[in-house]
Design an enzyme around this catalytic site. Structure first.
Site, PDB file in Angstrom:
ATOM      1  N   SER A  93       0.868  -1.188   0.000  1.00  0.00           N
ATOM      2  CA  SER A  93       0.000   0.000   0.000  1.00  0.00           C
ATOM      3  C   SER A  93       0.897   1.229   0.000  1.00  0.00           C
ATOM      4  CB  SER A  93      -0.852  -0.002   1.281  1.00  0.00           C
ATOM      5  OG  SER A  93      -1.420   1.266   1.507  1.00  0.00           O
TER       6      SER A  93
ATOM      7  N   TYR B 245      -2.313  -1.152  10.570  1.00  0.00           N
ATOM      8  CA  TYR B 245      -2.277  -1.349   9.111  1.00  0.00           C
ATOM      9  C   TYR B 245      -0.969  -0.799   8.516  1.00  0.00           C
ATOM     10  CZ  TYR B 245      -4.032  -1.225   4.253  1.00  0.00           C
ATOM     11  OH  TYR B 245      -4.212  -1.404   2.901  1.00  0.00           O
TER      12      TYR B 245
HETATM   13  P1  NAI Z   1     -11.298  -6.125  -0.067  1.00  0.00           P
HETATM   14  O1  NAI Z   1     -11.839  -6.030   1.325  1.00  0.00           O
HETATM   15  O2  NAI Z   1     -12.221  -6.038  -1.208  1.00  0.00           O
HETATM   16  O3  NAI Z   1     -10.452  -7.457  -0.221  1.00  0.00           O
HETATM   17  C1  NAI Z   1      -9.672  -7.994   0.797  1.00  0.00           C
HETATM   18  C2  NAI Z   1      -9.648  -9.483   0.606  1.00  0.00           C
HETATM   19  O4  NAI Z   1      -8.808 -10.084   1.613  1.00  0.00           O
HETATM   20  C3  NAI Z   1     -11.035 -10.110   0.761  1.00  0.00           C
HETATM   21  O5  NAI Z   1     -11.182 -11.106  -0.216  1.00  0.00           O
HETATM   22  C4  NAI Z   1     -10.978 -10.718   2.130  1.00  0.00           C
HETATM   23  O6  NAI Z   1     -11.866 -11.787   2.304  1.00  0.00           O
HETATM   24  C5  NAI Z   1      -9.530 -11.168   2.143  1.00  0.00           C
HETATM   25  N1  NAI Z   1      -9.076 -11.534   3.476  1.00  0.00           N
HETATM   26  C6  NAI Z   1      -9.144 -10.794   4.605  1.00  0.00           C
HETATM   27  N2  NAI Z   1      -8.676 -11.526   5.634  1.00  0.00           N
HETATM   28  C7  NAI Z   1      -8.302 -12.734   5.131  1.00  0.00           C
HETATM   29  C8  NAI Z   1      -7.742 -13.899   5.679  1.00  0.00           C
HETATM   30  N3  NAI Z   1      -7.455 -13.997   6.981  1.00  0.00           N
HETATM   31  N4  NAI Z   1      -7.489 -14.952   4.870  1.00  0.00           N
HETATM   32  C9  NAI Z   1      -7.774 -14.889   3.537  1.00  0.00           C
HETATM   33  N5  NAI Z   1      -8.310 -13.801   2.971  1.00  0.00           N
HETATM   34  C10 NAI Z   1      -8.573 -12.745   3.758  1.00  0.00           C
HETATM   35  O7  NAI Z   1     -10.194  -4.990  -0.161  1.00  0.00           O
HETATM   36  P2  NAI Z   1      -9.111  -4.680  -1.288  1.00  0.00           P
HETATM   37  O8  NAI Z   1      -9.033  -3.238  -1.372  1.00  0.00           O
HETATM   38  O9  NAI Z   1      -9.359  -5.443  -2.489  1.00  0.00           O
HETATM   39  O10 NAI Z   1      -7.788  -5.191  -0.563  1.00  0.00           O
HETATM   40  C11 NAI Z   1      -6.876  -6.099  -1.149  1.00  0.00           C
HETATM   41  C12 NAI Z   1      -5.459  -5.756  -0.706  1.00  0.00           C
HETATM   42  O11 NAI Z   1      -5.115  -4.497  -1.249  1.00  0.00           O
HETATM   43  C13 NAI Z   1      -5.305  -5.635   0.809  1.00  0.00           C
HETATM   44  O12 NAI Z   1      -4.078  -6.219   1.180  1.00  0.00           O
HETATM   45  C14 NAI Z   1      -5.266  -4.135   1.026  1.00  0.00           C
HETATM   46  O13 NAI Z   1      -4.523  -3.809   2.172  1.00  0.00           O
HETATM   47  C15 NAI Z   1      -4.555  -3.689  -0.242  1.00  0.00           C
HETATM   48  N6  NAI Z   1      -4.749  -2.295  -0.585  1.00  0.00           N
HETATM   49  C16 NAI Z   1      -6.011  -1.797  -0.875  1.00  0.00           C
HETATM   50  C17 NAI Z   1      -6.138  -0.475  -1.241  1.00  0.00           C
HETATM   51  C18 NAI Z   1      -7.452   0.154  -1.561  1.00  0.00           C
HETATM   52  O14 NAI Z   1      -7.514   1.387  -1.588  1.00  0.00           O
HETATM   53  N7  NAI Z   1      -8.503  -0.602  -1.825  1.00  0.00           N
HETATM   54  C19 NAI Z   1      -4.966   0.402  -1.339  1.00  0.00           C
HETATM   55  C20 NAI Z   1      -3.727  -0.213  -0.975  1.00  0.00           C
HETATM   56  C21 NAI Z   1      -3.636  -1.520  -0.633  1.00  0.00           C
HETATM   57  C1  BGC Z   2      -6.264   1.412   2.349  1.00  0.00           C
HETATM   58  C2  BGC Z   2      -7.426   2.173   1.791  1.00  0.00           C
HETATM   59  C3  BGC Z   2      -7.038   3.613   1.491  1.00  0.00           C
HETATM   60  C4  BGC Z   2      -5.753   3.672   0.662  1.00  0.00           C
HETATM   61  C5  BGC Z   2      -5.250   5.108   0.517  1.00  0.00           C
HETATM   62  C6  BGC Z   2      -5.101   1.552   1.405  1.00  0.00           C
HETATM   63  O1  BGC Z   2      -4.004   0.824   1.856  1.00  0.00           O
HETATM   64  O2  BGC Z   2      -6.608   0.056   2.521  1.00  0.00           O
HETATM   65  O3  BGC Z   2      -8.494   2.176   2.738  1.00  0.00           O
HETATM   66  O4  BGC Z   2      -8.077   4.265   0.777  1.00  0.00           O
HETATM   67  O5  BGC Z   2      -4.753   2.906   1.273  1.00  0.00           O
HETATM   68  O6  BGC Z   2      -5.126   5.765   1.740  1.00  0.00           O
END
Ligand code: NAI
Ligand code: BGC
Length: 265
Positions: free
Chosen positions: A150, A163
């Site tokens: 991230s 986080y």
């Molecule tokens: P999301 O909530 O849509 O997806 C997260 C996924 O991780 C879900 O499928 C969830 O079930 C899974 N997960 C959570 N705990 C788990 C576990 N213990 N075992 C297996 N799976 C698990 O959110 P998003 O945004 O798609 O997040 C994906 C990755 O991207 C995360 O690592 C998040 O930190 C990272 N990220 C997201 C950003 C954003 O703005 N959406 C920005 C930067 C990083």
């Molecule tokens: C976080 C999001 C956030 C983004 C930018 C990600 O790592 O999961 O919630 O919007 O960073 O701050």
């Protein structure tokens, strides 16, 4: 020839948001994909169905990435089915936000266990498999790992110390492993997205006031979509990026450029 033709890719947290975007894009690029999910089986099933109806190959893998036995079982099921693993996208992650004075030990531990220890457990299994299976018939790399970090591996984030600490740790997890196993032809990189519209930050993008405040932090002027990350992930996993190793690709519309200094300071 598709860029990931003949390769086998495992995406953790592949049922939702960025992970679902990666699984879809990897499949379109020719890879057979393993979709790990923890909860929301119906969502994972729908994604697998959609990949299959487009002619792709998908395998559903239930498991908690912070649980060592689950991770080992998931990798065994994946390699039993596909014969080898070429790409791991260690993507699963969550937020449990709280000010430091009210953050519980459980909130701290859940985020560190999932976002950092989960990435370690998956990377360890992937590297064990890469070393056991030997050279790839289709790629100069024996195996590739993408860590979904991230912008908060670089940008401190008040109210989210669990986080930001996990993502900061992930940066050195990625760099250290890249240094340690690069000579074995294992190629390891990180992706650092900025704000991408997914369930993790729905509380922000679904509220016009919060969304307005967020847009002030993005010089390029829009929130990202999972496909923005997925397109770059396909490239990073492909042989076009064969000499890219141990680095983090920021995909953030400029969020990491200290936008507050754009007309100030
Ligand atoms: P999301 O909530 O849509 O997806 C997260 C996924 O991780 C879900 O499928 C969830 O079930 C899974 N997960 C959570 N705990 C788990 C576990 N213990 N075992 C297996 N799976 C698990 O959110 P998003 O945004 O798609 O997040 C994906 C990755 O991207 C995360 O690592 C998040 O930190 C990272 N990220 C997201 C950003 C954003 O703005 N959406 C920005 C930067 C990083
Ligand atoms: C976080 C999001 C956030 C983004 C930018 C990600 O790592 O999961 O919630 O919007 O960073 O701050």
């Amino acid at each position: 020839m598709k860029p990931l033709e003949g390769q086998k890719a495992l995406v953790t947290g592949g049922n939702s948001g960025i992970g679902a975007g990666l699984a879809t894009a990897f499949a379109k690029a020719g890879a057979a994909v393993g979709i790990n999910f923890h909860r929301h089986a119906a969502e994972a099933q729908a994604l697998a169905d959609s990949i299959r109806s487009d002619g792709g190959e998908a395998l559903l893998l239930q498991g908690d990435v912070s649980n060592e036995a689950d991770v080992q079982c998931m990798f065994k099921t994946f390699t039993d089915k596909f014969g080898r693993i070429d790409i791991l996208a260690a993507n699963a992650g969550l937020q449990k936000d709280a000010a430091i004075t009210s953050m519980t030990l459980e909130e701290w531990r859940t985020v560190i266990d999932t976002n950092l220890t989960g990435a370690f457990l998956c990377a360890r299994e992937a590297i064990r498999s890469f070393l056991a299976q030997g050279p790839s018939p289709v790629s100069p790399a024996t195996g590739k790992i993408l860590f979904m970090s991230s912008v908060h591996q670089r940008i401190p984030w008040g109210g989210h110390v669990n986080y930001a600490t996990a993502k900061g740790g992930m940066k050195l997890l990625m760099e250290t492993l890249a240094q340690e196993v690069g000579a074995k032809k294992i190629r390891i990189n990180g992706i650092a997205p900025g704000a991408i519209k997914t369930p993790i930050n729905e509380e922000v993008w679904s509220d016009p006031e919060k969304m307005n405040a967020l847009l002030k932090l993005i010089p390029y002027g829009r929130i990202g979509e999972p496909e923005d990350v997925a397109r770059a992930a396909v490239w990073l996993a492909s042989d076009d990026a064969d000499y890219v190793h141990g680095t983090t690709l920021f995909i953030d519309g400029g969020m990491s450029l200290y936008p507050g200094f754009g007309d100030n300071g």
